[in-house]
Design an enzyme around this catalytic site. Structure first.
Site, PDB file in Angstrom:
ATOM      1  N   GLU A 129       0.418  -8.040  -9.475  1.00  0.00           N
ATOM      2  CA  GLU A 129       1.585  -8.138 -10.404  1.00  0.00           C
ATOM      3  C   GLU A 129       2.157  -9.598 -10.100  1.00  0.00           C
ATOM      4  O   GLU A 129       2.297 -10.309  -9.170  1.00  0.00           O
ATOM      5  CB  GLU A 129       2.612  -7.272  -9.489  1.00  0.00           C
ATOM      6  CG  GLU A 129       4.008  -7.002 -10.082  1.00  0.00           C
ATOM      7  CD  GLU A 129       4.855  -6.215  -9.661  1.00  0.00           C
ATOM      8  OE1 GLU A 129       4.692  -5.721  -8.384  1.00  0.00           O
ATOM      9  OE2 GLU A 129       6.044  -5.914 -10.121  1.00  0.00           O
ATOM     10  N   GLU A 272       2.422  -2.491  -4.227  1.00  0.00           N
ATOM     11  CA  GLU A 272       2.309  -1.062  -4.136  1.00  0.00           C
ATOM     12  C   GLU A 272       1.155  -0.558  -4.849  1.00  0.00           C
ATOM     13  O   GLU A 272       0.858   0.373  -5.449  1.00  0.00           O
ATOM     14  CB  GLU A 272       3.619  -0.424  -4.714  1.00  0.00           C
ATOM     15  CG  GLU A 272       3.496  -0.772  -6.504  1.00  0.00           C
ATOM     16  CD  GLU A 272       4.790  -2.044  -6.709  1.00  0.00           C
ATOM     17  OE1 GLU A 272       4.858  -2.808  -5.778  1.00  0.00           O
ATOM     18  OE2 GLU A 272       4.945  -1.959  -7.972  1.00  0.00           O
ATOM     19  N   ASN A 273       0.059  -1.643  -4.899  1.00  0.00           N
ATOM     20  CA  ASN A 273      -1.143  -1.076  -5.495  1.00  0.00           C
ATOM     21  C   ASN A 273      -1.538   0.250  -5.371  1.00  0.00           C
ATOM     22  O   ASN A 273      -1.418   0.734  -4.159  1.00  0.00           O
ATOM     23  CB  ASN A 273      -2.217  -2.029  -5.117  1.00  0.00           C
ATOM     24  CG  ASN A 273      -1.829  -3.532  -5.148  1.00  0.00           C
ATOM     25  OD1 ASN A 273      -1.514  -4.319  -6.008  1.00  0.00           O
ATOM     26  ND2 ASN A 273      -1.871  -4.122  -3.786  1.00  0.00           N
ATOM     27  N   HIS A 305       9.410   1.575   0.888  1.00  0.00           N
ATOM     28  CA  HIS A 305       9.693   0.972  -0.625  1.00  0.00           C
ATOM     29  C   HIS A 305       8.341   1.076  -1.294  1.00  0.00           C
ATOM     30  O   HIS A 305       8.299   1.678  -2.292  1.00  0.00           O
ATOM     31  CB  HIS A 305      10.072  -0.495  -0.377  1.00  0.00           C
ATOM     32  CG  HIS A 305      10.231  -1.106  -1.844  1.00  0.00           C
ATOM     33  ND1 HIS A 305      11.472  -1.426  -2.348  1.00  0.00           N
ATOM     34  CD2 HIS A 305       9.428  -1.644  -2.678  1.00  0.00           C
ATOM     35  CE1 HIS A 305      11.353  -1.852  -3.403  1.00  0.00           C
ATOM     36  NE2 HIS A 305      10.054  -2.065  -3.623  1.00  0.00           N
ATOM     37  N   GLU A 306       6.995   0.716  -0.680  1.00  0.00           N
ATOM     38  CA  GLU A 306       5.932   0.673  -1.326  1.00  0.00           C
ATOM     39  C   GLU A 306       5.421   2.236  -1.702  1.00  0.00           C
ATOM     40  O   GLU A 306       5.028   2.390  -2.749  1.00  0.00           O
ATOM     41  CB  GLU A 306       4.789  -0.453  -0.549  1.00  0.00           C
ATOM     42  CG  GLU A 306       5.321  -1.616  -0.242  1.00  0.00           C
ATOM     43  CD  GLU A 306       5.856  -2.309  -1.333  1.00  0.00           C
ATOM     44  OE1 GLU A 306       5.630  -2.065  -2.698  1.00  0.00           O
ATOM     45  OE2 GLU A 306       6.734  -3.216  -1.097  1.00  0.00           O
TER      46      GLU A 306
END
Ligand code: 0A1
Ligand code: ZN
Length: 887
Positions: A129, A272-273, A305-306
């Site tokens: 990202e 966050e993959n 969060h992730e």
């Protein structure tokens, strides 16, 4: 040197759907740190929704060596495609599904930008990202192209026994010459930015989670072997987050495996993959003796969060990068809700508002201001900003409050149902909320397109005879770059009226038949609005913007006594804290003004009185009490000065801090003694609050370091069994000119030198110390063997802490602090432009400072403009210089 403006901006209005869609991607990696070969097979087909048929096929690619290119198994001749530094274009491709095979090579070890495939501590890992995938292979690297990936990783077994990618592990085998391979399949379509791989010698810490519907999920957290005893807290946080998302949003995890890998060299916090999160080790590894309470809290928040991104970001993703806040604002909001649920709601709110006001308000008031949904960018990496993240979260919070928890949940349900598996826009999200609630949120959309922090001017008048209290509220948003004229935005103003006994008075607006008790929300739509409250038998004190119900600035002419009353009694705990901060701010600014005109700063009486009361009867929530006893920091105070004079501000705050230390000494001792012993370390809200309170007291005692304070501080430094207490003692020593200072700093380094995350703390504490000689100290730290320009955490620990958390030293009158910062930016510009560009930030506010600082900062920006080559730094500098930048 940059010539003119070679980097054309990308504009939201130019968005076009992709000409080709991708069904599957088959990737084969022959991993090697020196040179990795990547074979990619893309199953493509024309997009029926494309604007024109027969368009060329455009693939992105950067710094790649092209080895092979085949269409449906036939090699493409050089005349049938073109390739430059950014793109591979095939003008003519079949008007039906076809397969493209691309073979490329990249050099992970030489990749210092830490985007794409790179090495970190002997591992191979990726960060894609927003546009890193194009550094791995030629690809339609845009978030609206989703596909199912099969990934085969092949590497030397000895060096890289663990081979990870997204999804499920489906096969593995031996290769030749000590090599082995593993195949992964991700059943969920995803954009390339969510791709990840990791190869290395890693230890796996495991746990399990049973979802609400009874599915078993394996949780795997990978670290280097020596860090395996630091995984528990992250795994616990992950399970808490998984449960919370089921209970709050009805969202379950969708794969049978959730993997997290800790890496030391990482540009941001975490990523966050799909099914394979990569984390900056700082936000995952914790043990009581190495991590502070703040680290524990950050880990809980970032892990959450992730994880929350799995639905808000991964299952439903962004159509283009202008929609970044669609996933980030929403996910930060969900993260904030989660943190509040895991601890004290008021404290969680204070901390997030503090972050917003510390970073986002200044951004919104300066030359890099942009809307939550920007309309153009040169380098998208420059838009991972507090505005997109934190203000984006505030906008979602307002929507949540406007619709109520059930309405918001219904809207989110609709959003998940309708858009699952798709790449969408902010507009789609709001439409889902509108439809599920049968509401019109038209005016609300302005919050996404208009930059700047609205200013609310509130004035009141009380008519004792009539028993009425009038509020007149005016909103005004200052002009920002490219947006000279602003429209009014809808503002939910949560408020109450506080009576002399401290209780809330009934709220009855003229024309209403009944009164509301407690807080009510006045929804503002227009530039000016008036409200008349009736039936009042005493003059109330308005408690405005309770819980910080909107990201705005409130201007109300409070008297000291009114603020003191609110600070002691407001039923809204956030506003109770806010009243104390406002009181402190008013007086500290007045002192700074006095210093600026040649006077001397003193401890203002109302502050002494407020602190005396707090020390006598601190709020029951210790964490809240600790925050109430902290003075607003210089960075935040500066925002309220007409022209920022960093010296005057520092002198004013120091006078108050040392005055409080001296005059309330017994109170600080008593407070410390009362809360010091929290028993064996546990990360629990009450113990965290007590440590914060005791350490706040220690910091005040060390502001005027007599022998007793120094001895107590050294004792705590030596005896502490947890990093929170040890570091608090070290920080206090590092900020004081005392003989124990060097001794403690040396002992700490001696003890922790092999632990990079703890060494980061040691570096940051010294870089942020307000003692004279800051520039020289930072230079010495940069020469220290513990420092490295190639590790972003080290750069942030030294340069970031200095430029962003040490205003007194950074703004040294001769400009040496600015020069040092610009030198580092230039050194990093060619290696890691993303990190370099982030460091420019403190210089962008040059226009706000007293003339000689303004000129010195400006000179450094000019130097950067001359010498920096990356579009990342170039864009930041151009925006900082404004119109001058276009010369
Ligand atoms: N999406 C991540 C943040 C992130 C962005 C860019 C990165 O590398 C350039 C890495 C992480 C998040 O919000 O957690
Ligand atoms: Zn995020």
């Amino acid at each position: 040197m940059r010539e003119g403006s070679p980097h054309a901006p990308v504009r939201l209005t130019d968005y076009q759907p992709p000409a080709y869609l991708l069904d599957t991607v088959d990737l084969h990696f022959q991993l090697d740190p020196g040179r990795t070969r990547v074979r990619s097979q893309l199953a493509l087909r024309p997009n029926p929704a494309a604007e024109e048929a027969g368009a060329p096929l455009v693939l992105h690619g950067r710094e790649l060596e092209l080895l092979r290119l085949e269409l449906d198994g036939e090699a493409l001749t050089r005349a049938t495609y073109s390739v430059d530094a950014e793109r591979l274009i095939i003008p003519e491709v079949p008007d039906r599904p076809f397969t493209l095979t691309v073979e490329t090579a990249t050099r992970p070890e030489a990749n210092t930008a830490l985007e794409g495939l790179y090495t970190s501590g002997g591992k191979l890992c990726t960060q894609c990202e927003p546009e890193g995938f194009r550094r791995i292979t030629y690809f339609p690297d845009r978030p609206d192209v989703l596909a199912c990936y099969t990934v085969t990783l092949e590497a030397e077994r000895e060096e890289y026994p663990v081979l990870l990618a997204n999804g499920n592990r489906v096969a593995a085998g031996e290769g030749e010459e000590g090599r082995h391979w593993v195949r992964w399949e991700d059943p969920f379509p995803k954009p390339s930015y969510l791709f990840a791989l990791v190869a290395g010698d890693l230890t796996c810490c495991t746990d399990r989670f049973t979802t609400a519907s009874g599915r078993e999920v394996d949780l795997h957290l990978y670290t280097e072997a020596h860090n395996a005893d630091r995984a528990d807290h992250a795994l616990t946080s992950l399970k808490q987050a998984m449960r919370w998302d089921e209970e709050t949003y009805g969202r379950e995890y969708d794969l049978d495996l959730y993997q997290i890998v800790a890496v030391d060299d990482f540009n941001m916090g975490a990523m966050e993959n799909k099914g394979l999160n990569l984390f900056n080790s700082q936000f995952v590894l914790a043990r009581p003796d190495t991590a502070t309470d703040a680290d524990y809290a950050n880990i809980q928040a970032v892990v959450g969060h992730e994880y929350f991104h799995n639905w808000t970001g991964n299952r439903i993703t962004c159509r283009d990068w202008f929609q970044l806040s669609l996933k980030e604002g929403l996910t930060v909001f969900r993260e904030q809700q989660f943190s509040a649920a895991m601890g004290s709601e008021a404290v969680a709110r204070i901390d997030s508002v503090d972050r917003l006001r510390g970073a986002q308000f200044p951004e919104d008031a300066g030359p890099t201001a942009h809307p939550v949904r920007p309309s153009e960018y040169v380098e998208i990496n420059n838009f991972y900003t507090p505005t997109v993240y934190e203000k984006g979260a505030e906008v979602v919070r307002m929507l949540h409050n406007a619709l109520g928890p059930e309405g918001f949940r219904a809207g989110c349900d609709r959003y998940f149902e309708r858009f699952d598996g798709r790449a969408v826009t902010v507009e789609d999200f709001i439409t889902a909320l509108e439809e599920a609630n049968d509401r019109d949120l038209r005016q609300f959309r302005r919050w996404y397109t208009q930059a700047g922090t609205p200013q609310l001017e509130v004035r009141s008048s009380f008519d004792a005879e009539a028993g009425t209290f009038d509020l007149c509220v005016r909103q005004h948003t200052p002009a920002t770059p490219d947006q000279p004229h602003k429209e009014p935005v809808p503002i939910p103003l949560a408020m109450g009226l506080v009576g002399a006994d401290g209780a809330d008075l009934p709220l009855q607006l003229e024309g209403e038949s009944e009164a509301v008790h407690g807080t009510r929300v006045l929804l503002l739509h227009y530039e000016e609005e008036r409200f008349r409250f009736t039936g009042l038998t005493e003059e109330p004190i308005p408690s405005l913007l309770r819980g910080f119900s909107a990201p705005v600035e409130v201007d109300y002419p409070y008297r000291d006594a009114e603020l003191a009353h609110l600070a002691g009694h407001d039923g809204d705990l956030f506003n109770r804290w806010e009243a104390g901060q406002r009181l402190a701010r008013t007086h500290l600014l007045a002192q700074a003004e006095a210093v600026g005109s040649g006077g001397e700063a003193v401890l203002p009486d109302p502050l002494r009185a407020a602190f005396t009361r707090l020390l006598e009867a601190p709020p029951a929530d210790a964490a809240l009490a600790a925050r109430a006893l902290m003075l607003p920091d210089e960075g935040q105070l500066a925002e309220y000065m007409e022209t920022i004079d960093p010296d005057a501000l520092h002198a004013a705050r120091e006078a108050a801090r040392t005055g409080l230390a001296r005059e309330l000494r017994d109170g600080w001792w008593a407070l410390r003694d009362r809360f010091r012993d929290t028993g064996p370390y546990r990360f629990e809200p009450e113990a965290v609050g007590q440590r914060a309170l005791a350490n706040t007291a220690l910091a005040y005692l060390m502001a005027e370091p007599d022998e007793a304070a120094r001895a107590a501080c050294m004792e705590q430094f030596r005896q502490a069994d947890n990093m929170t207490d040890q570091l608090a003692a070290l920080r206090a020593l590092a900020a004081a000119d005392v003989p124990e200072r060097p001794e403690a700093l040396d002992a700490f380094y001696e003890r922790w030198q092999d632990d990079p995350l703890v060494v980061d703390k040691w570096l940051a504490i010294q870089a942020a110390s307000p003692l004279p000689g800051g520039v020289e100290r930072v230079q010495a730290l940069m020469d220290h063997p513990a420092f490295s320009l190639t590790n972003p955490n080290k750069v942030r620990a030294v340069i970031g802490a200095f430029a962003m958390r040490n205003p007194a030293q950074f703004h040294r009158p001769d400009g040496a602090g600015y020069r040092l910062l610009a030198d580092v930016v230039l050194e990093l510009d060619g290696r890691n432009p993303q990190i370099a560009a982030r460091l420019v930030k403190p210089l962008t506010r040059w226009r706000r400072f007293v003339p000689e600082r303004e000129a010195a900062m400006h000179a450094e920006l000019e130097r950067l403009r001359e010498r920096a080559g990356s579009p990342d730094v170039g864009e930041m500098v151009d925006r900082a210089l404004g119109d001058e930048g276009e010369a």
